[in-house]
Scaffold this active site. Sequence first.
Site, PDB file in Angstrom:
ATOM      1  N   GLY A  25       2.863  12.030  19.677  1.00 37.23           N
ATOM      2  CA  GLY A  25       3.875  11.420  18.822  1.00 37.23           C
ATOM      3  C   GLY A  25       4.467  10.108  19.275  1.00 37.23           C
ATOM      4  N   CYS A  31      -9.451   2.256  -8.715  1.00 37.91           N
ATOM      5  CA  CYS A  31      -8.747   2.328 -10.006  1.00 37.91           C
ATOM      6  C   CYS A  31      -7.449   3.130  -9.896  1.00 37.91           C
ATOM      7  CB  CYS A  31      -9.661   2.952 -11.046  1.00 37.91           C
ATOM      8  SG  CYS A  31     -11.171   2.018 -11.202  1.00 37.91           S
ATOM      9  N   ARG A  35      -3.097   4.843   4.662  1.00 38.77           N
ATOM     10  CA  ARG A  35      -1.715   4.900   5.160  1.00 38.77           C
ATOM     11  C   ARG A  35      -0.713   4.136   4.279  1.00 38.77           C
ATOM     12  NH1 ARG A  35       0.074   3.281   9.343  1.00 38.77           N
ATOM     13  NH2 ARG A  35       1.411   5.024   9.831  1.00 38.77           N
TER      14      ARG A  35
END
Length: 416
Positions: free
Chosen positions: A239, A349, A319
Amino acid sequence: MNRFNYRGDELMCESVPLQSIAEAVDTPAYVYSCTGIRENYRRIDRALESYPHLICYALKANSNPEILRDLAALGSGADVVSGGELNLALAAGFPAKKIVYAGVGKTDAEIRLAIENNILALNVESTQELEVVAEIARKMGCTAPIALRINPDIDIEGHPYLTTGKSANKFGIEIQQAKACYQWAAKQSSLKIVGVHCHVGSMIRKSEPFSKSAETLVHFVADLKSMGIEMEHIDLGGGFGVDYQTVLADQGSPWMLEPEAVIKEVLPVIQATGCELLFEPGRSIVGPNGILLTRVLFAKETKGKRFVVVDAAMNDLIRPSLYGAHHEVVPVRRRAGEQQLVDVVGPICESGDFLAKDRNLIEPQRGDLLAVMTAGAYGYTLASNYNSRSRGVEVGVEGEGWRIIRARENWIQPSV
Ligand SMILES: Cc1ncc(COP(=O)(O)O)c(C=O)c1O
């Protein structure tokens, strides 16, 4: 560290101009600094050297087989979350005894695979999973090494999708329940208690969530010890946050949270237990050491909005669409010109298909190459074939050399 920089107006990865890579392999292309990846692993390893430890690199951040082989050769362990990742880790040379396996939904086949290979620990995430692991191991005539993943209800104050240690999240077992689970596990001959685990989230910006996790787990370990249950390791998860704005080597450290600072705080707490300390970093090792190279297809303008349409899309790097994440976008060749406020979008699209919004770029023109920075983690591993697009090529750079470390997928053909 970060290995991308301009030499004159030419963006380089280590000593290789990115323009030459794009010309040779085409775009979209992920390019990684192999030296930088190794350097980041070593930096965390060095910070821990005074104490028994194991770094279990989180494969989910980037599971390119060549990168995995490199990390395994440095002595890294692996954190996996599926049978697929477990197989990849073993194939890359991570010793089974350095592999931990987390995940809230392991299938029976995946549990069997982990037990067969005698990995370091199954990080168990629910009471029911614990019972199933015990039963499967019993039927196999084996002993399954287990650690329980504790959900300590700690807030990392980050993106809700990246928070995993709050009680509202699906991950882990709350502490009282975990105590009862360990007492039950201690009586099962098919289980071996080896440790305790927690991972409270990704993109952590302060050391506090780590120190709080360490304190919680140390108290918990002491409590269990008084009941006669001993632990071999404490796993604080991954993390460490990276800085998505600091993208060039001469801009400074790309780490938002320096692992040394975290380790300095947690080590004295952990030391009292004598347990081995595990971390599971992913993003901090690979994130700043990868970019996505893309080429401008078209520039277009609608009422009040300018778009730069590039050949990479949300299927290559999701992301920005998924988390609203920010990635810097910079030209591979800098030139003088007027800045324009543009959205950098892909060919898919969906209006959610964008790589960057409202950025000042110098008149991007058809054929220009752009680099989407800090894309080494959760880039290719989250890529898909949406819109039947092929996944791009991956390139590893080392000093003045480079090579393809995963080929571009073949153009998807209609089956006949
Ligand atoms: C259990 C576990 N360990 C480690 C990591 C790696 O986190 P990061 O890439 O932020 O270091 C994750 C990612 O979410 C995870 O779920």
